[in-house]
Design an enzyme around this catalytic site. Sequence first.
Site, mmCIF file in Angstrom:
data_model
loop_
_atom_site.group_PDB
_atom_site.id
_atom_site.type_symbol
_atom_site.label_atom_id
_atom_site.label_comp_id
_atom_site.label_asym_id
_atom_site.label_seq_id
_atom_site.Cartn_x
_atom_site.Cartn_y
_atom_site.Cartn_z
ATOM 1 N N ALA A 167 112.686 75.779 42.404
ATOM 2 C CA ALA A 167 113.148 76.114 41.049
ATOM 3 C C ALA A 167 112.925 77.595 40.765
ATOM 4 O O ALA A 167 113.818 78.282 40.250
ATOM 5 C CB ALA A 167 112.417 75.255 40.014
ATOM 6 N N TYR A 168 111.752 78.090 41.081
ATOM 7 C CA TYR A 168 111.424 79.493 40.813
ATOM 8 C C TYR A 168 112.332 80.423 41.609
ATOM 9 O O TYR A 168 112.890 81.394 41.062
ATOM 10 C CB TYR A 168 109.964 79.747 41.151
ATOM 11 C CG TYR A 168 109.476 81.129 40.834
ATOM 12 C CD1 TYR A 168 109.197 81.501 39.520
ATOM 13 C CD2 TYR A 168 109.292 82.069 41.840
ATOM 14 C CE1 TYR A 168 108.742 82.773 39.214
ATOM 15 C CE2 TYR A 168 108.840 83.346 41.548
ATOM 16 C CZ TYR A 168 108.567 83.697 40.244
ATOM 17 O OH TYR A 168 108.119 84.959 39.952
#
Length: 263
Positions: A167-168
């Site tokens: 996600a990051y």
Amino acid sequence: MIEGVRQSEPSHPGLLSGQVAIITGASRGIGEAAGRAFAAAGATVVLAARDASALHALSAAIEADGGRALAMPTDVADPDALRRLVDRTVETYGRLDAAFNNAGGGQPPTPLADLPVDAFDEVLQVNLRGIFLSMKYEVPAMRATGGGAIVNMSSTAGLTGRAGLSAYAAAKHGVIGLTRCAALDYADASVRVNAIAPGTILTHHLDRVPQQVRDQLAQAIPAKRLGTVEEVCAAAAWLCSPHASYITGAVIPIDGGRLAGGA
């Protein structure tokens, strides 16, 4: 002080003289240091983050040192809050010249298939959507007074993959895409848009990590040390300054050489 790093002012005095700059995520870490650095370089700073008490404390400290600062509690996930932030800046100071869109958050290392959907969405909302919303309101304000400069916070995780950080990394890759598109959209309107991509930086998060672990992290970096928040802020301030007037759409790693070797 980190061994081998020469102590200096975080930004050259006068580098941003006369400018009005918004800094998001300004309550701690790189954002807090950026508030001090931009003010030391001559900018009037508008400090934005969710932690109102930390913002007001930073604003007071900057003004005690002779700078000019305005604290504006802001949630970058809220479009109305960002619109108010920019509107208040222009109403108070008459213009917006620069923005360091630094607000963001991390992700606990989690294999992709084990990451809850809502956790993925939350990381993208703050790290990617927040920068889109920031620019959506900053750009028109800058165009109204002849132009400006924006620096968006990405990461070396936005330039390569990182196991457990799907996600990051997706959000930070997205920041680079947004940056390049915005740079092309507004290059002829004198609004420059660039991104910085820090690597391992000694922030308040790493301050809590045992020294042995920090030493191990440093050994993976060609410079053999961690970066400092002052080094990140100096790059952001320079990109907002007239010295970078022909630079737009660029992504600058601040990583002690790590990406040079493909790591």
